[in-house]
Scaffold this motif. Structure first.
Motif, PDB file in Angstrom:
ATOM      1  N   VAL A  37       5.713  42.486  -5.889  1.00  0.00           N
ATOM      2  CA  VAL A  37       4.845  43.706  -6.223  1.00  0.00           C
ATOM      3  C   VAL A  37       3.773  43.826  -5.381  1.00  0.00           C
ATOM      4  CG1 VAL A  37       5.527  43.931  -8.622  1.00  0.00           C
ATOM      5  CG2 VAL A  37       3.370  42.469  -8.075  1.00  0.00           C
ATOM      6  N   LEU A  38       3.338  42.710  -4.635  1.00  0.00           N
ATOM      7  CA  LEU A  38       2.353  42.790  -3.581  1.00  0.00           C
ATOM      8  C   LEU A  38       2.848  42.150  -2.336  1.00  0.00           C
ATOM      9  CD1 LEU A  38      -0.686  42.044  -5.783  1.00  0.00           C
ATOM     10  CD2 LEU A  38       0.092  44.413  -4.693  1.00  0.00           C
ATOM     11  N   ARG A  39       2.846  42.618  -1.116  1.00  0.00           N
ATOM     12  CA  ARG A  39       3.174  41.749  -0.215  1.00  0.00           C
ATOM     13  C   ARG A  39       2.278  42.019   1.094  1.00  0.00           C
ATOM     14  NH1 ARG A  39       8.323  44.556   2.106  1.00  0.00           N
ATOM     15  NH2 ARG A  39       9.027  43.850   0.056  1.00  0.00           N
ATOM     16  N   GLU A  40       1.626  40.728   1.507  1.00  0.00           N
ATOM     17  CA  GLU A  40       0.780  40.723   2.790  1.00  0.00           C
ATOM     18  C   GLU A  40      -0.509  41.636   2.549  1.00  0.00           C
ATOM     19  OE1 GLU A  40       1.115  38.073   5.162  1.00  0.00           O
ATOM     20  OE2 GLU A  40       2.479  37.284   3.943  1.00  0.00           O
ATOM     21  N   LEU A  41      -0.823  41.935   1.530  1.00  0.00           N
ATOM     22  CA  LEU A  41      -1.855  42.830   1.292  1.00  0.00           C
ATOM     23  C   LEU A  41      -3.234  42.458   1.679  1.00  0.00           C
ATOM     24  CD1 LEU A  41      -3.123  45.687   0.070  1.00  0.00           C
ATOM     25  CD2 LEU A  41      -3.281  44.629  -1.830  1.00  0.00           C
ATOM     26  N   SER A  42      -3.661  43.078   2.832  1.00  0.00           N
ATOM     27  CA  SER A  42      -5.274  42.662   3.268  1.00  0.00           C
ATOM     28  C   SER A  42      -6.066  43.917   3.444  1.00  0.00           C
ATOM     29  CB  SER A  42      -5.026  42.210   4.882  1.00  0.00           C
ATOM     30  OG  SER A  42      -4.108  40.949   4.833  1.00  0.00           O
ATOM     31  N   PHE A  43      -7.442  43.502   3.183  1.00  0.00           N
ATOM     32  CA  PHE A  43      -8.446  44.754   3.298  1.00  0.00           C
ATOM     33  C   PHE A  43      -9.841  44.171   3.186  1.00  0.00           C
ATOM     34  CE2 PHE A  43      -7.418  44.659  -1.288  1.00  0.00           C
ATOM     35  CZ  PHE A  43      -9.084  44.760  -1.852  1.00  0.00           C
ATOM     36  N   GLU A  44     -10.683  44.896   3.668  1.00  0.00           N
ATOM     37  CA  GLU A  44     -12.385  44.474   3.497  1.00  0.00           C
ATOM     38  C   GLU A  44     -12.981  45.499   2.956  1.00  0.00           C
ATOM     39  OE1 GLU A  44     -13.847  43.005   7.193  1.00  0.00           O
ATOM     40  OE2 GLU A  44     -12.301  41.391   7.367  1.00  0.00           O
ATOM     41  N   ILE A  45     -14.039  45.397   2.274  1.00  0.00           N
ATOM     42  CA  ILE A  45     -14.977  46.154   1.891  1.00  0.00           C
ATOM     43  C   ILE A  45     -16.314  45.792   2.128  1.00  0.00           C
ATOM     44  CG2 ILE A  45     -15.908  47.730  -0.097  1.00  0.00           C
ATOM     45  CD1 ILE A  45     -13.147  46.938  -1.551  1.00  0.00           C
ATOM     46  N   SER A  46     -17.131  46.562   2.753  1.00  0.00           N
ATOM     47  CA  SER A  46     -18.401  46.153   3.078  1.00  0.00           C
ATOM     48  C   SER A  46     -19.547  46.980   2.209  1.00  0.00           C
ATOM     49  CB  SER A  46     -18.984  46.626   4.463  1.00  0.00           C
ATOM     50  OG  SER A  46     -17.916  45.824   5.341  1.00  0.00           O
ATOM     51  N   SER A  47     -20.787  46.520   2.249  1.00  0.00           N
ATOM     52  CA  SER A  47     -21.807  46.908   1.272  1.00  0.00           C
ATOM     53  C   SER A  47     -21.851  48.538   1.777  1.00  0.00           C
ATOM     54  CB  SER A  47     -23.070  46.343   1.782  1.00  0.00           C
ATOM     55  OG  SER A  47     -24.016  46.883   0.775  1.00  0.00           O
ATOM     56  N   GLY A  48     -21.936  49.423   0.563  1.00  0.00           N
ATOM     57  CA  GLY A  48     -22.116  50.607   0.574  1.00  0.00           C
ATOM     58  C   GLY A  48     -20.626  51.439   0.666  1.00  0.00           C
ATOM     59  N   GLN A  49     -19.259  50.655   0.801  1.00  0.00           N
ATOM     60  CA  GLN A  49     -18.313  51.377   0.869  1.00  0.00           C
ATOM     61  C   GLN A  49     -17.671  51.485  -0.508  1.00  0.00           C
ATOM     62  OE1 GLN A  49     -16.222  48.925   3.662  1.00  0.00           O
ATOM     63  NE2 GLN A  49     -15.929  50.691   5.114  1.00  0.00           N
ATOM     64  N   SER A  50     -16.913  52.345  -0.707  1.00  0.00           N
ATOM     65  CA  SER A  50     -15.873  52.459  -2.071  1.00  0.00           C
ATOM     66  C   SER A  50     -14.295  52.224  -1.810  1.00  0.00           C
ATOM     67  CB  SER A  50     -16.327  53.667  -2.666  1.00  0.00           C
ATOM     68  OG  SER A  50     -17.793  54.095  -2.967  1.00  0.00           O
ATOM     69  N   LEU A  51     -13.526  51.824  -2.618  1.00  0.00           N
ATOM     70  CA  LEU A  51     -12.305  51.837  -2.467  1.00  0.00           C
ATOM     71  C   LEU A  51     -11.680  52.448  -3.736  1.00  0.00           C
ATOM     72  CD1 LEU A  51      -9.988  50.494  -0.940  1.00  0.00           C
ATOM     73  CD2 LEU A  51     -10.310  48.605  -2.549  1.00  0.00           C
ATOM     74  N   ALA A  52     -10.783  53.055  -3.550  1.00  0.00           N
ATOM     75  CA  ALA A  52      -9.889  53.604  -4.788  1.00  0.00           C
ATOM     76  C   ALA A  52      -8.489  53.080  -4.683  1.00  0.00           C
ATOM     77  CB  ALA A  52      -9.796  55.063  -4.906  1.00  0.00           C
ATOM     78  N   ILE A  53      -7.998  52.435  -5.830  1.00  0.00           N
ATOM     79  CA  ILE A  53      -6.760  51.944  -5.739  1.00  0.00           C
ATOM     80  C   ILE A  53      -5.901  52.601  -6.462  1.00  0.00           C
ATOM     81  CG2 ILE A  53      -5.255  49.911  -6.374  1.00  0.00           C
ATOM     82  CD1 ILE A  53      -7.629  47.948  -6.142  1.00  0.00           C
TER      83      ILE A  53
END
Length: 69
Positions: A37-53
């Motif tokens: 269901v997840l394959r080699e998932l990578s990401f970064e979130i810095s201060s002040g950023q938002s992320l929608a999944i």
């Protein structure tokens, strides 16, 4: 089965926070059947950023959030 999971909250100073996720893979096994269901998932979130999944049902959104804690 979690093949690899690395997630960390890095607090170098009070004004900077970062979430770093690297090469997350999650596989469910049922008998001879394997569902990745997840394959080699990578990401970064810095201060002040938002992320929608977002994604269709069964795409691993809740699984990812569960693994991140």
């Amino acid at each position: 089965m979690v093949k690899q999971l690395f997630a960390s909250l890095i607090l170098h100073n009070p004004n900077f926070a970062q979430l770093h996720v690297s090469r997350v893979t999650k596989t469910f096994e049922s008998g001879a059947r394997r569902i990745e269901v997840l394959r080699e998932l990578s990401f970064e979130i810095s201060s002040g950023q938002s992320l929608a999944i977002i994604g269709p049902s069964g795409s691993g959104k809740s699984t990812l959030l569960h693994l991140l804690g």
